[in-house]
Every structure is written in structure tokens, then in C-alpha cells.
Design a protein around this motif. Structure first.
Motif, PDB file in Angstrom:
ATOM      1  N   UNK A   7       0.834  -1.208   0.000  1.00  0.00           N
ATOM      2  CA  UNK A   7       0.000   0.000   0.000  1.00  0.00           C
ATOM      3  C   UNK A   7       0.869   1.260   0.000  1.00  0.00           C
ATOM      4  N   UNK A   8       1.948   1.246   0.792  1.00  0.00           N
ATOM      5  CA  UNK A   8       2.855   2.403   0.837  1.00  0.00           C
ATOM      6  C   UNK A   8       3.460   2.659  -0.534  1.00  0.00           C
ATOM      7  N   UNK A   9       3.879   1.592  -1.207  1.00  0.00           N
ATOM      8  CA  UNK A   9       4.468   1.739  -2.540  1.00  0.00           C
ATOM      9  C   UNK A   9       3.425   2.226  -3.532  1.00  0.00           C
ATOM     10  N   UNK A  10       2.231   1.653  -3.467  1.00  0.00           N
ATOM     11  CA  UNK A  10       1.163   2.013  -4.398  1.00  0.00           C
ATOM     12  C   UNK A  10       0.701   3.454  -4.213  1.00  0.00           C
ATOM     13  N   UNK A  11       0.633   3.918  -2.970  1.00  0.00           N
ATOM     14  CA  UNK A  11       0.091   5.257  -2.683  1.00  0.00           C
ATOM     15  C   UNK A  11       1.169   6.295  -2.418  1.00  0.00           C
ATOM     16  N   UNK A  12       2.439   5.903  -2.590  1.00  0.00           N
ATOM     17  CA  UNK A  12       3.563   6.825  -2.382  1.00  0.00           C
ATOM     18  C   UNK A  12       3.546   7.472  -1.000  1.00  0.00           C
ATOM     19  N   UNK A  13       3.449   6.654   0.019  1.00  0.00           N
ATOM     20  CA  UNK A  13       3.461   7.164   1.387  1.00  0.00           C
ATOM     21  C   UNK A  13       4.649   6.575   2.147  1.00  0.00           C
ATOM     22  N   UNK A  14       4.898   7.099   3.309  1.00  0.00           N
ATOM     23  CA  UNK A  14       5.997   6.630   4.152  1.00  0.00           C
ATOM     24  C   UNK A  14       5.478   5.605   5.138  1.00  0.00           C
ATOM     25  N   UNK A  15       6.182   4.490   5.230  1.00  0.00           N
ATOM     26  CA  UNK A  15       5.859   3.421   6.165  1.00  0.00           C
ATOM     27  C   UNK A  15       6.975   3.362   7.197  1.00  0.00           C
ATOM     28  N   UNK A  16       6.604   3.375   8.473  1.00  0.00           N
ATOM     29  CA  UNK A  16       7.583   3.332   9.556  1.00  0.00           C
ATOM     30  C   UNK A  16       7.370   2.041  10.334  1.00  0.00           C
ATOM     31  N   UNK A  17       8.449   1.260  10.487  1.00  0.00           N
ATOM     32  CA  UNK A  17       8.376  -0.015  11.196  1.00  0.00           C
ATOM     33  C   UNK A  17       9.515  -0.089  12.201  1.00  0.00           C
ATOM     34  N   UNK A  50       7.432   6.527  -2.427  1.00  0.00           N
ATOM     35  CA  UNK A  50       7.191   5.895  -1.125  1.00  0.00           C
ATOM     36  C   UNK A  50       8.515   5.784  -0.394  1.00  0.00           C
ATOM     37  N   UNK A  51       8.409   5.683   0.914  1.00  0.00           N
ATOM     38  CA  UNK A  51       9.626   5.607   1.714  1.00  0.00           C
ATOM     39  C   UNK A  51       9.411   4.608   2.840  1.00  0.00           C
ATOM     40  N   UNK A  52      10.450   3.832   3.117  1.00  0.00           N
ATOM     41  CA  UNK A  52      10.446   2.897   4.236  1.00  0.00           C
ATOM     42  C   UNK A  52      11.449   3.405   5.260  1.00  0.00           C
ATOM     43  N   UNK A  53      10.956   3.673   6.457  1.00  0.00           N
ATOM     44  CA  UNK A  53      11.819   4.074   7.563  1.00  0.00           C
ATOM     45  C   UNK A  53      11.699   2.983   8.612  1.00  0.00           C
ATOM     46  N   UNK A  54      12.837   2.454   9.040  1.00  0.00           N
ATOM     47  CA  UNK A  54      12.784   1.384  10.036  1.00  0.00           C
ATOM     48  C   UNK A  54      13.971   1.452  10.974  1.00  0.00           C
ATOM     49  N   UNK A  55      13.770   0.867  12.139  1.00  0.00           N
ATOM     50  CA  UNK A  55      14.864   0.743  13.098  1.00  0.00           C
ATOM     51  C   UNK A  55      15.378  -0.688  13.041  1.00  0.00           C
ATOM     52  N   UNK A  56      16.625  -0.836  13.432  1.00  0.00           N
ATOM     53  CA  UNK A  56      17.242  -2.160  13.454  1.00  0.00           C
ATOM     54  C   UNK A  56      18.446  -2.123  14.387  1.00  0.00           C
TER      55      UNK A  56
END
Length: 148
Positions: free
Chosen positions: A47-57, A83-89
């Protein structure tokens, strides 16, 4: 039906071939935590990729096989336009899957304030093997663990 973040999870069953003939069914609940987590996040990722939104995990890599994590990162790199993926690791090897301007570190100072900075702030650094330099202490943000 179970839900995740307010969304119903469809009943999933995984079918595995045994010796190329008999298919063995494994319910979703019996899959590994990593597989379950990946499928729970998959709809949000797409959904994030399709709607060009940022996903935070938070802790994206938790229970995920390193190749599955690499696949998720590559999915965003290859398919996401805006779209953007922001994540911690806490997995340093993850750093090597990204450019230095994509790796941000968090460090608590002596005043207990948190400082956020990019590996790109360190000049004359290449994009490869960021993890080795990080683990050697080059970038800071290393826990200070004392054993008494």
C-alpha cells in the motif's frame, strides 16, 4: 478472524511439496515468527508503494531471515517512486544494504539527550561495509556496557 492494527488478517495456509508429490499444509499460526511478521506487514508495504506514502516499522529485522529483510529493502528501492520505508534495526549488517546517506544513527549523550546523525556526515567514507566501521566505533552510537 484475527486482526493486526485494526485490519482483519485473512486465513492463510501454506502448502509445501514433499518429495515433489504430496503437499503438506501448514497453518499460518505454525509458520515462523519471521514469516508471520513478513505477511502481516506485506499489505502495508504494498500500500505504501502504491500510494507513495511513508511506512515506519520498528525493528523491521526482528525474526526475519537476512535475505527476507534484503528483499523488503530492495522492494522499496526498486518499486517505490515516492514511497519511503523508515525502520529501526539493531542488526549492523543491515547497514551494508543501504547507502551511507540512508543510514542514520542514534546516540545518547552525557546529558542524556538523544542525538540523530547520518553516516553521510562522516567525510571520505564509501558506501560499502558500513557495518565494519560502525562496529569498530568509527561512527559512535555503540552501547557502553559495563559489567560489575
Amino acid at each position: 478472524k484475527k486482526s493486526f492494527l485494526g485490519r482483519k488478517i485473512p486465513e492463510l495456509k501454506f502448502i509445501y511439496p514433499i518429495n515433489g508429490k504430496i503437499n503438506k499444509e501448514l497453518p499460518f499460526e505454525d509458520e515462523s515468527m519471521g514469516t508471520q511478521r513478513l505477511f502481516k506487514y506485506a499489505a502495508f508495504m504494498l500500500e505504501a508503494i502504491d500510494k507513495n506514502i511513508t511506512l515506519i516499522i520498528d525493528e523491521l529485522n526482528a525474526s526475519l531471515h537476512p535475505k527476507a529483510l534484503e528483499g523488503v529493502i530492495q522492494l522499496f528501492k526498486n518499486k517505490a517512486k515516492n514511497a519511503q520505508l523508515i525502520f529501526t534495526s539493531h542488526d549492523a549488517i543491515t547497514m551494508d544494504l543501504m547507502r551511507k546517506d540512508e543510514v542514520w544513527l542514534v546516540e545518547k549523550g552525557n546529558d542524556l539527550a538523544t542525538k540523530l546523525y547520518s553516516v553521510a556526515d562522516f567525510k571520505n567514507e564509501s558506501n560499502n561495509v558500513i557495518s565494519k566501521r560502525y562496529l569498530s566505533g568509527r561512527y559512535g552510537a555503540i552501547p557502553d556496557i559495563e559489567v560489575y
